[in-house]
Design an enzyme around this catalytic site. Structure first.
Site, PDB file in Angstrom:
ATOM      1  N   GLU A 225       0.842  -1.203   0.000  1.00  0.00           N
ATOM      2  CA  GLU A 225       0.000   0.000   0.000  1.00  0.00           C
ATOM      3  C   GLU A 225       0.872   1.246   0.000  1.00  0.00           C
ATOM      4  OE1 GLU A 225      -2.250  -0.803   3.528  1.00  0.00           O
ATOM      5  OE2 GLU A 225      -3.853  -1.735   2.374  1.00  0.00           O
TER       6      GLU A 225
ATOM      7  N   GLU B 138      -6.920  -7.333  -0.362  1.00  0.00           N
ATOM      8  CA  GLU B 138      -7.290  -7.303   1.061  1.00  0.00           C
ATOM      9  C   GLU B 138      -8.761  -6.957   1.170  1.00  0.00           C
ATOM     10  OE1 GLU B 138      -4.913  -4.800   3.610  1.00  0.00           O
ATOM     11  OE2 GLU B 138      -3.047  -5.802   3.056  1.00  0.00           O
TER      12      GLU B 138
END
Ligand SMILES: *[C@@H]1O[C@H](CO)[C@@H](O)[C@H](O)[C@H]1NC(C)=O
Ligand SMILES: *[C@@H]1O[C@H](CO)[C@@H](O)[C@H](O)[C@H]1NC(C)=O
Ligand SMILES: *[C@@H]1O[C@H](CO)[C@@H](O)[C@H](O)[C@H]1NC(C)=O
Ligand SMILES: *[C@@H]1O[C@H](CO)[C@@H](O)[C@H](O)[C@H]1NC(C)=O
Ligand SMILES: *[C@@H]1O[C@H](CO)[C@@H](O)[C@H](O)[C@H]1NC(C)=O
Ligand SMILES: *[C@@H]1O[C@H](CO)[C@@H](O)[C@H](O)[C@H]1NC(C)=O
Ligand SMILES: *[C@@H]1O[C@H](CO)[C@@H](O)[C@H](O)[C@H]1NC(C)=O
Ligand SMILES: *[C@@H]1O[C@H](CO)[C@@H](O)[C@H](O)[C@H]1NC(C)=O
Ligand SMILES: *[C@@H]1O[C@H](CO)[C@@H](O)[C@H](O)[C@H]1NC(C)=O
Ligand SMILES: CC(=O)N[C@H]1CO[C@H](CO)[C@@H](O)[C@@H]1O
Length: 658
Positions: A194, A270
């Protein structure tokens, strides 16, 4: 995980226009076994056949290694075909150059081999930054002492250490040979984690991509939150872009990623099964239990991802596990907010690896998308153990065990003292009368217990916005003692929020001077208390049963006879340890550090894995109680129960704190 991702609520659900035109093929040119795993515009291809990843996250270093097979087989029985795993660098290399691949808990190759035996493929997420509500996002504390170090950026010292880490993982930990291209289970490797929510230095991510490529020849991918700026910051040429978040995030990838070398099949890397917990009187436990709406929205999202969208998915977490010892991370939100020891996460497999209602609901939703008969039957949960309540006797104070001393005119940080976790005691003998408010470096890092001549004066803690000051009044010869607890280094920072970036400022202990009413105190004795081992010798007969324990943090010692196993499984020795009279502290059983307790909750009991318990024999329990002066009872007792409870209590040190 990306906490930023869950801040964006359901933005777009109707995404009729899933335009998968204009894509080009995979960027990777595989040398060894080109057909093992690759992808085209629309689909992953495993040995040439379309493959939808139905994945779930489970991190080996958060699960007792003896239970790896149990957890993996249960993930498989939920219908998953792939396991996603973070690797925690700080556990593999606790001291610079000391690679711990021989330590069974860090033998990650073994975990991946078991995954393969259980019918699972693997997606490797080595970071080196992994976020994950884990201590400093996986960075070892010693990195902070390397001159010029700046993490997660195009910084030579950082890239040099990263190079060694990735090479060690590939070679010393034998992950390179577990790639699918060599007959192993590892399909893909994530680059960074991320990164787009943190930065936008594409030179850095390209350098990191190239470092990983030196050791791995399988496809690489990035994973970013499903909004424009995170995807724009995080994408890397020739690396497949994936998103994370709920179904709302899915359209974002093709909206904001335009480089054809980054396009391919869609993966939600995710999908949050629920959320972690943080300590605090006002933080209830995050769970779907009793929340039928949440469960049904997860179930309908599974249909949406796998059905309507034909996307791949990974559930974060399928099993969270435990931040044993001092391994939890924290966040900075103008105050420190700290993740609990439990990483239960409200996941389908609970902290002890038992199936939950959510497990069966998710399994039912997944099964229509996997070939008939290929999913094993769901497991039956084994019972957990009871340990009847027993009393512990007071042993030495923490300060008595502080023997390794350094001194200097000004305080040194925990890291400069060569210490990564735990507590550091700072001690100063006053030369002349002085009084007023105390200032401890640039801010409390993190929780500071303040004593004068062994008597508690107050608590300063960056978790509290109020009160932030403690005043003291000292005479010549008085001993000022500050016990500083590292509550876990910040693991997450987003450039999208207004907070300070403490990922670049990980130092604990005291950073800066200590002063009283503005006058700097010079001359400090410093005692690192990492507590890798704790005293297990008996109790001081003098203070046993004594009404007045001193104010000092104190070890308590006791033992219990382990229950007998049933079902020939150590899982039947699993239990939840409760310290009902304890305020704040830590628990060790047979020298295994379970982690922190704190009466504020929401966590009210600690998972004791049966792997640690000796059946029918004596088991040693050591408790470090940090705040005996707050205890209402003079006796310290412990029990183990098969069921846990969550709950909150007021914080006796700061009744008005949030
Ligand atoms: C991907 O799509 C583009 C455009 O439709 C096409 O030119 C290319 O051949 C496709 N690549 C693969 C690997 O199928
Ligand atoms: C890993 O080991 C292989 C084979 O011994 C060697 O060729 C390679 O250079 C090593 N890789 C790194 C990054 O050290
Ligand atoms: C990236 O590298 C290019 C070429 O060396 C350089 O011009 C640019 O300033 C670099 N950008 C950053 C953010 O470091
Ligand atoms: C998903 O597909 C089902 C079955 O084709 C359809 O009934 C449903 O409306 C679709 N959901 C969305 C959100 O498009
Ligand atoms: C956090 O502190 C900064 C700097 O003092 C301030 O600008 C910001 O508004 C604060 N944010 C919150 C949510 O309190
Ligand atoms: C107290 O002292 C006695 C005699 O020295 C010893 O036998 C006993 O084990 C001690 N008790 C504890 C709790 O340490
Ligand atoms: C225990 O109690 C006795 C008598 O009340 C007292 O003299 C002694 O100092 C106490 N010991 C400790 C360790 O508090
Ligand atoms: C118990 O389990 C162990 C290890 O799995 C096995 O070797 C042993 O035979 C089992 N004993 C019984 C009585 O089933
Ligand atoms: C101690 O007892 C008092 C009075 O009963 C109560 O208000 C307080 O909450 C208790 N403190 C703790 C830490 O249990
Ligand atoms: C740490 C964390 O993610 N806590 C979350 C628990 O759940 C509440 C309500 O959904 C969230 O507001 C918290 O952020």
């Amino acid at each position: 995980m990306s906490l930023c991702s869950i801040y964006f609520s359901f933005l777009v659900l109707a995404c009729a226009a899933f335009a998968s035109s204009q894509l080009t093929g995979p960027s990777q040119t595989l040398s060894a076994s080109p057909a093992a795993f690759t992808y085209n515009n629309d689909s992953f291809l495993l040995k040439g056949e379309p493959y939808t990843i139905i994945g779930g996250q489970m991190d080996p270093q958060r699960i007792p290694y003896q239970y790896w097979r149990d957890r993996l087989s249960k993930a498989r029985a939920m219908g998953l075909n792939t396991i996603f795993s973070y690797i925690f660098w700080n556990n593999l290399e606790p001291n610079q150059g000391a690679w711990m691949s021989e330590d069974p808990q860090n033998e990650v190759a073994e975990y991946f081999k078991i995954a393969q035996e259980e019918g699972l493929y693997v997606v490797l997420r080595p970071g080196p930054y992994i976020c994950g509500e884990h201590e400093w996002g996986g960075f070892p504390a010693w990195l902070s002492e390397i001159p010029g170090m700046e993490v997660r950026t195009n910084n030579t010292p950082f890239l040099e250490e990263t190079k060694k880490y990735i090479a060690n993982l590939a070679n010393k930990s034998h992950l390179a040979e577990l790639q699918v291209s060599r007959g192993g289970p590892i399909l893909m490797v994530q680059v960074e984690n991320e990164y787009g929510s943190f930065g936008e230095n594409h030179n850095y991510t390209a350098a990191l991509r190239d470092i990983i490529r030196e050791s791995f020849d399988i496809p690489l991918y990035t994973n970013d939150g499903g909004v424009d700026w995170t995807l724009e910051g995080g994408h890397i040429p020739h690396v497949l872009a994936a998103v994370d978040g709920g179904s709302w995030a899915l359209p974002a990838r093709d909206l904001y990623i335009t480089d054809p070398t980054e396009l391919g099949p869609l993966l939600d890397g995710e999908y949050y099964t629920w959320a972690p917990d943080q300590w605090g009187s006002h933080n209830p436990h995050n769970t779907t239990v009793g929340n039928a709406d949440s469960v049904s929205s997860i179930v309908s999202d599974i249909d949406y991802h796998l059905g309507n969208y034909s996307a791949s998915i990974s559930f974060y977490m399928v099993h969270g596990g435990t931040n044993f010892g001092f391994q939890n991370g924290a966040m900075w939100q103008n105050r420190t907010t700290v993740f609990t020891t439990s990483y239960d996460y409200g996941a389908p497999l609970d902290e002890t690896g038992r199936t939950t209602d959510l497990y069966f609901k998710m399994r039912e939703a997944i099964l229509p998308y996997v070939p008939d008969g290929s999913v094993p039957d769901p497991p039956t949960n084994l019972p957990r153990a009871t340990v009847p309540q027993f009393e512990l006797c007071p042993s030495t104070s923490l300060f008595e065990t502080a023997t390794s001393r350094r001194n200097a005119a000004s305080p040194l940080t925990m890291e400069a003292l060569g210490q990564s976790y735990g507590f550091t005691l700072y001690e100063h003998t006053v030369v002349s009368t002085i009084e007023g408010p105390l200032a401890v470096g640039d801010r409390p890092r993190d929780r500071v217990l303040i004593y004068v001549n062994d008597r508690i004066q107050g608590v300063m803690d960056s978790q509290y916005q109020h009160p932030l000051t403690v005043s003291v009044s000292l005479q010549a010869g008085d001993k000022l003692q500050l016990l500083v607890e590292n509550l876990g280094r910040v693991d997450y920072y987003s450039r999208g929020n207004p907070y300070r970036n403490y990922l670049q400022d990980p130092w604990k202990g005291v950073k800066g001077d200590i002063s009283i009413d503005g006058s700097i105190l010079s001359g400090w004795n410093m005692y690192p208390l990492q507590l890798d081992s704790v005293p297990v010798q008996g109790c001081s007969n003098t203070s046993a049963g004594n009404k007045s324990l001193s104010d000092l943090p104190r070890f308590f010692h006791g033992s219990f006879i382990g229950p007998s196993t049933s079902h020939n499984s150590s899982m039947t020795l699993d239990t939840f340890i409760t310290v009902p009279n304890g305020i704040k502290g830590n628990v060790w059983v047979n020298k295994f550090h379970l982690g922190r307790y704190w009466l504020v909750g929401p966590q009210q009991s600690l998972y004791l894995p049966g792997t640690v318990v000796k059946p029918d024999e004596t088991n040693d329990v050591v408790i470090l109680e940090l705040e005996p002066w707050q205890m209402n009872s003079t006796s310290m007792v412990v029990y183990g129960s098969p069921e846990r409870f969550w709950g909150n209590n007021p914080d006796p040190d700061c009744l008005k704190c949030i």
